[in-house]
Design a protein around this motif. Sequence first.
Motif, PDB file in Angstrom:
ATOM      1  N   CYS A  50       0.879  -1.180   0.000  1.00 50.24           N
ATOM      2  CA  CYS A  50       0.000   0.000   0.000  1.00 50.24           C
ATOM      3  C   CYS A  50       0.909   1.220   0.000  1.00 50.24           C
ATOM      4  O   CYS A  50       1.616   1.480   0.973  1.00 50.24           O
ATOM      5  CB  CYS A  50      -0.918   0.028   1.215  1.00 50.24           C
ATOM      6  N   CYS A  53       0.070   3.963   2.767  1.00 51.83           N
ATOM      7  CA  CYS A  53       0.443   3.685   4.166  1.00 51.83           C
ATOM      8  C   CYS A  53       1.884   3.203   4.295  1.00 51.83           C
ATOM      9  O   CYS A  53       2.410   3.137   5.402  1.00 51.83           O
ATOM     10  CB  CYS A  53      -0.496   2.649   4.773  1.00 51.83           C
ATOM     11  N   CYS A  64      -5.778  -2.779   1.741  1.00 54.25           N
ATOM     12  CA  CYS A  64      -4.965  -2.429   2.910  1.00 54.25           C
ATOM     13  C   CYS A  64      -5.881  -2.290   4.123  1.00 54.25           C
ATOM     14  O   CYS A  64      -6.870  -1.576   4.070  1.00 54.25           O
ATOM     15  CB  CYS A  64      -4.230  -1.114   2.640  1.00 54.25           C
ATOM     16  N   ARG A  66      -5.386  -0.734   6.785  1.00 50.03           N
ATOM     17  CA  ARG A  66      -5.293   0.552   7.486  1.00 50.03           C
ATOM     18  C   ARG A  66      -6.132   1.626   6.813  1.00 50.03           C
ATOM     19  O   ARG A  66      -6.785   2.410   7.482  1.00 50.03           O
ATOM     20  CB  ARG A  66      -3.837   1.002   7.560  1.00 50.03           C
ATOM     21  N   CYS A  67      -6.087   1.698   5.460  1.00 47.07           N
ATOM     22  CA  CYS A  67      -6.820   2.753   4.756  1.00 47.07           C
ATOM     23  C   CYS A  67      -7.943   2.190   3.893  1.00 47.07           C
ATOM     24  O   CYS A  67      -8.712   2.950   3.313  1.00 47.07           O
ATOM     25  CB  CYS A  67      -5.863   3.574   3.894  1.00 47.07           C
TER      26      CYS A  67
HETATM   27 ZN    ZN Z   1      -3.123   1.704   3.206  1.00 52.26          ZN
END
Ligand code: ZN
Lengths: 157, 387
Positions: A50, A53, A64, A66-67
């Motif tokens: 990613c 990130c 991903c 996280r995002c």
């Molecule tokens: Zn990400």
Amino acid sequence: MGLTEKINRTDHLSYFEGQIPVEYVYTYGLGLEKFFRAIKDKGQFLASRCKACGVTYLPARSFCERCLGGIEDTVEVPGTGSVYSWTVVHLNMDETPKEEPAILALIDMDGTDCRFMHYLTGVKAEDVKAGLKVKPVLKAKKDRVGHIEDILGFQPV
Amino acid sequence: MAYQRVAIVGAGITKFVRRAQETGKELAAQASKMALESCGMTMDDIESVSLGTAPDAFDGVHMKGEYLSDGSGGWRKPYMRQFVGGGTGVFAPIHGWYHVASGMFDTCLVVCSEKMSSCHPHPQGAFKTIFDHTTEQPLNPTLIWIFALEMNRFMQTYGITKEEIALVSVKNKKNAMDHPAAQLPMEITVEDVMNSETLAWPVNRLDISPASDGAAAIVLASEHVAKRITDKPVWIDGVGWNLDTAYWATRDLYYPRYVEKAARMAYDMAGIKEPKREIEIAEPYDPFDYKELHHMEGLLLADRGEAVQMLLDGKTQRDGDRPMCPSGGALGVGNPISATGLMKIIEIFLQLRGEAGKRQVPGNPRCGLAQAWGDLMQVGTVVVMRR
Ligand SMILES: [Zn+2]
């Protein structure tokens, strides 16, 4: 957790047996499909990065965590790594003893932000230490089916 | 944030055993009835019900919330079940807290029931299915193996020995000798732990909690109702929970960052600035002995790598400066997954009321916490309580 006493006699209780009669057919999904095809066909380890990130996932993922951004491209990583932690396992799931104790390890995978859980081969338990460099041992190409067990384990470099 | 203040006003707990003849719903009913009777209430007084129970696979019933609803007082009530693995027992009261804190209800019965023994040949078979089916299950991992990986990393990072960690097991199993619900109360030595069977090095048999059947329940009430019911309410002043990465192997295994985040959330809500000073008594989740130390650090009750020194100095004994698991914990009282967390909540409730009997810690503590931990080793749940 673990048993401290094993119940082998249930004859003092009223009981009956039951089961959940289903089997499962799993798809790999969009990300892991790429990973396992590469293992099977080329013996390669594919990761996903990613860019937003700066996180590199192994095995390859389609998004991903996280995002939640989608990840299309894969990058090849060497499949080598170093031991992060390990255990020497003596019992099977049903608490019967293993014929040979096995070494299960978490491996920091080079070029990624992920760890693999897998078995160590070709090394004695007393010789394992944190940071030990290891490389994957794959089945022969003709025996590979696209499964985590195509990787037999990891052995010292 | 505007919400009703919420108190625990009653509690009940069944004996924790390896194999109960009672079904999970019967255990739930026994604990619920005890909790109601402890505060002179009946189901007519209960406006909402929160059930916590762990994997459906334990019972082989894939609607375990519905299955346990009769024993949990769910009949014709606003009833909800939730589940965050081993964290469930402290998440259930958080869930109940929301019901009352929101102003939607003035009372909530929180019930946690677990019957692990139905699962054959061993509940570890059910735990196998918590792992990823593509990348992990084919390797046949058990929870004991992955805890062994974490324990080893914790030991390696701080240079802690197995003998030091075993002292947690010795302490908690001894504490459990004074707990009427306890499954594994015993007086053992570090040598006993070291000489018990190696399951997955560095984990020995006596490093871990047992599989158990059991149930626990509490009654929550809003401030104006609580003051009618009891002159000794114990307030839920802070709640917190947090989940780390789904790729559990990728976490820093030596430090439970998600527990810290959950604790900080609860501390902020409770106005706690210095947890080491202000949290006088705690029930960190201890399914394995090293986890008590690991969680004390995540809860900011000890500096990183320093919990073991508090243990060695005797500070975490029941008569020490900062008692940890005065109940006997999962190691001593037993570990019927969801009910364990609620047992810990109940222990702090009783300790703050001065009603813990032989287990009572000295010093009349005013503030304590209970914590549980679960999912794939990456959820932390925390409740801060004051009298
Ligand atoms: Zn990400």
